[in-house]
Design a protein around this motif. Structure first.
Motif, short mmCIF file in Angstrom:
data_model
loop_
_atom_site.label_atom_id
_atom_site.label_comp_id
_atom_site.label_asym_id
_atom_site.label_seq_id
_atom_site.Cartn_x
_atom_site.Cartn_y
_atom_site.Cartn_z
N GLU A 1 -31.37 4.02 14.65
CA GLU A 1 -32.16 3.24 13.68
C GLU A 1 -31.64 3.53 12.28
O GLU A 1 -31.52 4.69 11.90
CB GLU A 1 -33.63 3.65 13.84
N ASP A 2 -31.33 2.47 11.53
CA ASP A 2 -30.78 2.70 10.19
C ASP A 2 -31.84 2.81 9.10
O ASP A 2 -31.51 3.12 7.96
CB ASP A 2 -29.77 1.59 9.83
N ASN B 1 -30.93 -4.70 14.22
CA ASN B 1 -30.17 -4.91 12.99
C ASN B 1 -29.66 -3.58 12.46
O ASN B 1 -30.40 -2.80 11.86
CB ASN B 1 -31.04 -5.60 11.93
N LEU B 2 -28.39 -3.33 12.73
CA LEU B 2 -27.76 -2.07 12.34
C LEU B 2 -26.50 -2.37 11.55
O LEU B 2 -25.91 -3.44 11.70
CB LEU B 2 -27.38 -1.28 13.61
N ASP C 1 -32.54 0.03 17.60
CA ASP C 1 -32.78 -1.02 16.61
C ASP C 1 -31.76 -2.14 16.84
O ASP C 1 -30.68 -1.91 17.40
CB ASP C 1 -32.60 -0.38 15.22
#
Ligand code: MN
Length: 141
Positions: A24-25, A71-72, A69
């Motif tokens: 997760e960013d 969207n990374l 996640d």
């Protein structure tokens, strides 16, 4: 939130030692989930803020469950999932998507891509904890 916490305390620890990797960013989400899962006894939490590091951790530690996640930076969760499925060590690992992409077509796309579950943000903390505890209780050691 208080209700969520009360429910969390009803969930028992895990029977076996298990590990969960979260890729997760967003540091705030990472903190939230890490703190949440610390309620589970016998759980080791691994985390990565970017996908390449996450894939390395997955191969090195072979976690029992991966939270991913979508969207990374650099590589999206679909590409990460593909890499996980192509590697002998992580081919069978359950992978749960956790994404802000919450339209029905996003969820459908996620399930078609082979995620074991698709959880939408904002995260329902009690629900996520339950899902993780449930998945890990199915792990045979
Ligand atoms: Mn993200």
């Amino acid at each position: 939130m208080r209700d969520g916490i009360n429910k969390i305390q009803d969930i028992k620890g895990l029977e076996h030692e298990c590990s969960v990797l979260y890729i997760e960013d967003n540091p705030a989400n990472l903190r939230l989930v890490t703190q949440l899962l610390s309620h589970l006894a016998n759980l080791r939490m691994l985390s990565a803020l970017e996908p390449v590091e996450g894939l390395e951790l997955a191969r090195e530690h072979e976690p029992d469950l991966i939270l991913l996640d979508i969207n990374l930076p650099g590589m999206d969760g679909y590409a990460v999932l593909k890499h996980l499925r192509e590697n002998e060590k992580t081919r069978e690992t359950p992978v749960i998507a956790i994404s802000a992409n919450a339209m029905p077509r996003d969820i459908e796309k996620g399930m078609k891509a082979g995620f074991d579950e698709y959880i939408t943000k904002p995260i329902d903390v009690a629900g996520l904890l339950k899902t993780v505890a449930q998945r890990l209780s199915e792990v045979k050691k």
